[in-house]
Scaffold this motif. Structure first.
Motif, mmCIF file in Angstrom:
data_model
loop_
_atom_site.group_PDB
_atom_site.id
_atom_site.type_symbol
_atom_site.label_atom_id
_atom_site.label_comp_id
_atom_site.label_asym_id
_atom_site.label_seq_id
_atom_site.Cartn_x
_atom_site.Cartn_y
_atom_site.Cartn_z
ATOM 1 N N TYR A 109 -10.158 3.035 0.558
ATOM 2 C CA TYR A 109 -8.867 3.465 1.158
ATOM 3 C C TYR A 109 -7.808 3.701 0.346
ATOM 4 N N SER A 110 -6.837 4.559 0.328
ATOM 5 C CA SER A 110 -5.955 5.018 -0.822
ATOM 6 C C SER A 110 -4.748 5.586 0.026
ATOM 7 N N MET A 111 -3.805 4.890 0.250
ATOM 8 C CA MET A 111 -2.519 5.321 0.826
ATOM 9 C C MET A 111 -1.748 5.989 -0.326
ATOM 10 N N GLY A 165 -3.098 6.987 -3.552
ATOM 11 C CA GLY A 165 -3.769 7.373 -4.365
ATOM 12 C C GLY A 165 -4.245 6.874 -5.732
ATOM 13 N N HIS A 166 -3.971 5.611 -6.016
ATOM 14 C CA HIS A 166 -4.609 4.813 -7.231
ATOM 15 C C HIS A 166 -6.074 4.534 -6.906
ATOM 16 N N SER A 167 -6.200 4.012 -5.765
ATOM 17 C CA SER A 167 -7.726 3.656 -5.338
ATOM 18 C C SER A 167 -8.480 4.760 -5.302
ATOM 19 N N PRO A 216 -7.368 -1.563 -1.707
ATOM 20 C CA PRO A 216 -6.006 -2.046 -2.058
ATOM 21 C C PRO A 216 -5.464 -3.323 -1.426
ATOM 22 N N THR A 217 -5.008 -4.016 -1.830
ATOM 23 C CA THR A 217 -4.372 -5.368 -1.311
ATOM 24 C C THR A 217 -3.361 -5.076 -0.403
ATOM 25 N N PHE A 226 -0.812 -7.994 1.173
ATOM 26 C CA PHE A 226 -0.593 -9.314 1.254
ATOM 27 C C PHE A 226 -1.665 -10.430 0.653
ATOM 28 N N GLY A 227 -2.338 -9.761 -0.335
ATOM 29 C CA GLY A 227 -3.342 -10.389 -0.975
ATOM 30 C C GLY A 227 -4.669 -10.574 -0.078
ATOM 31 N N SER A 249 -6.636 -2.898 -5.908
ATOM 32 C CA SER A 249 -5.471 -2.245 -6.501
ATOM 33 C C SER A 249 -4.255 -3.149 -5.946
ATOM 34 N N THR A 250 -3.477 -3.630 -6.832
ATOM 35 C CA THR A 250 -2.289 -4.299 -6.437
ATOM 36 C C THR A 250 -1.211 -3.892 -7.017
ATOM 37 N N ALA A 251 0.196 -4.001 -6.617
ATOM 38 C CA ALA A 251 1.391 -3.530 -7.382
ATOM 39 C C ALA A 251 1.696 -4.441 -8.382
ATOM 40 N N THR A 252 1.547 -5.645 -8.390
ATOM 41 C CA THR A 252 1.788 -6.736 -9.418
ATOM 42 C C THR A 252 0.457 -7.315 -9.961
ATOM 43 N N THR A 265 -0.250 -1.098 -9.862
ATOM 44 C CA THR A 265 0.440 0.033 -9.763
ATOM 45 C C THR A 265 1.893 -0.102 -10.051
HETATM 46 C C1 LIG Z 1 2.252 -3.750 3.760
HETATM 47 C C2 LIG Z 1 1.869 -3.914 2.322
HETATM 48 C C3 LIG Z 1 1.477 -5.147 1.600
HETATM 49 C C4 LIG Z 1 1.338 -5.105 0.241
HETATM 50 N N1 LIG Z 1 1.004 -6.401 -0.232
HETATM 51 C C5 LIG Z 1 0.923 -6.300 -1.432
HETATM 52 C C6 LIG Z 1 0.479 -7.655 -2.071
HETATM 53 O O1 LIG Z 1 0.227 -8.724 -1.617
HETATM 54 N N2 LIG Z 1 0.343 -7.902 -3.541
HETATM 55 C C7 LIG Z 1 0.637 -6.947 -4.480
HETATM 56 O O2 LIG Z 1 0.524 -6.826 -5.534
HETATM 57 N N3 LIG Z 1 0.637 -5.544 -3.772
HETATM 58 C C8 LIG Z 1 1.128 -5.357 -2.408
HETATM 59 N N4 LIG Z 1 1.264 -4.188 -1.911
HETATM 60 C C9 LIG Z 1 0.986 -2.957 -2.827
HETATM 61 C C10 LIG Z 1 -0.234 -2.322 -2.554
HETATM 62 O O3 LIG Z 1 -1.511 -3.191 -2.767
HETATM 63 C C11 LIG Z 1 -0.329 -1.109 -3.433
HETATM 64 O O4 LIG Z 1 0.578 -0.107 -2.749
HETATM 65 C C12 LIG Z 1 -1.715 -0.384 -3.691
HETATM 66 O O5 LIG Z 1 -2.363 -1.337 -4.159
HETATM 67 C C13 LIG Z 1 -1.614 1.089 -3.999
HETATM 68 O O6 LIG Z 1 -3.073 1.535 -3.910
HETATM 69 P P1 LIG Z 1 -3.038 3.087 -3.334
HETATM 70 O O7 LIG Z 1 -2.720 3.919 -4.099
HETATM 71 O O8 LIG Z 1 -4.758 3.033 -3.599
HETATM 72 O O9 LIG Z 1 -2.712 2.873 -1.780
HETATM 73 C C14 LIG Z 1 1.480 -4.186 -0.429
HETATM 74 C C15 LIG Z 1 1.831 -2.838 0.084
HETATM 75 C C16 LIG Z 1 1.723 -2.722 1.396
HETATM 76 C C17 LIG Z 1 2.266 -1.460 2.008
#
Ligand SMILES: Cc1cc2nc3c(=O)[nH]c(=O)nc-3n(C[C@H](O)[C@H](O)[C@H](O)COP(=O)(O)O)c2cc1C
Length: 205
Positions: free
Chosen positions: A11-13, A15-17, A83-84, A86-87, A119-122, A173
């Motif tokens: 799944y990739s909202m 594009g990173h995944s 992609p994560t 909320f963990g 994939s995570t944001a942080t 990301t």
């Molecule tokens: C509702 C929601 C919850 C998220 N929870 C986390 C989180 O707990 N930790 C984190 O590092 N990133 C979190 N993110 C960021 C996503 O993990 C990040 O957008 C995703 O990994 C990007 O991958 P993608 O481009 O493949 O979608 C969250 C994003 C959304 C929309």
């Protein structure tokens, strides 16, 4: 022996995944596997998707949407890109698995190797918890979990911020999705795909 069939399901909202999945595909093919690349269905209503999500969806428009009742059959291994949220596992991926009760009862995936990348944001945003939560679902299906061994040495770097761990490959990301997979993370994804494929070839009947 015929090439092992490896399903790369992601799944990739943003594009990173997706980018990581393309690297996994390269790795699967480099190890002699047949890669089947599929994405799970989106659940977020169109009007709530922002412009970055719409652009990312456009880039992925040629990737077929997976069918939970058909696509687990006949494969020799699988790698999930999750992609994560909320963990934890994103609901779009969980929704796919929640429709696989039929194959769970039949034991379709029993003994098949399975791996996960994330994939995570942080940096500490839940890579490991997401990977382990996804492993749980795969274990219920009877899969043999494949982690990312330290022989894939990219994960030991101290030179900068990078995703990935012994539980699976990963990318970071940034809070606005501004960072796309680094060369190191891409190499990790490629090697991870090749590693899973070599194991699938050994386990294939
Ligand atoms: C509702 C929601 C919850 C998220 N929870 C986390 C989180 O707990 N930790 C984190 O590092 N990133 C979190 N993110 C960021 C996503 O993990 C990040 O957008 C995703 O990994 C990007 O991958 P993608 O481009 O493949 O979608 C969250 C994003 C959304 C929309």
């Amino acid at each position: 022996m015929k090439a092992p069939k490896i399903l790369i399901l992601y799944y990739s909202m943003y594009g990173h995944s997706y980018e990581m999945a393309l690297m996994v595909k390269e790795g699967v093919e480099s190890a002699g596997g047949e890669a089947i690349l599929k994405k799970v269905a989106e659940l977020v209503p169109e009007q709530f998707l922002d412009e970055y999500a719409k652009q990312a969806a456009e880039r992925q428009k040629d990737v077929p949407v997976a069918d939970p009742r058909a696509d687990l059959k006949g494969i020799d291994g699988l790698i999930l890109g999750v992609p994560t949220r909320f963990g934890n596992m994103s609901s779009q991926m969980k929704n796919f698995w929640d429709q696989t009760g039929g194959d769970w009862m039949k034991g379709t995936l029993v003994g098949k190797p399975a791996a996960v990348f994330t994939s995570t944001a942080t940096q500490h945003g839940g890579q490991e918890s997401t990977l382990l939560a996804t492993h749980t679902v795969l274990l219920h299906h009877g899969c043999v979990i494949v982690g990312m061994p330290y022989s894939i040495q990219a994960q030991t770097t101290m030179d900068g911020l990078e995703g990935g761990s012994p539980y699976g490959a990963g990318t970071i990301t940034g809070g606005k999705g501004e960072r796309f997979p680094s060369d190191l993370e891409k190499g990790m994804a490629r090697d991870f795909g090749a590693h899973l494929t070599r194991i699938a070839a050994k386990l294939k009947d």
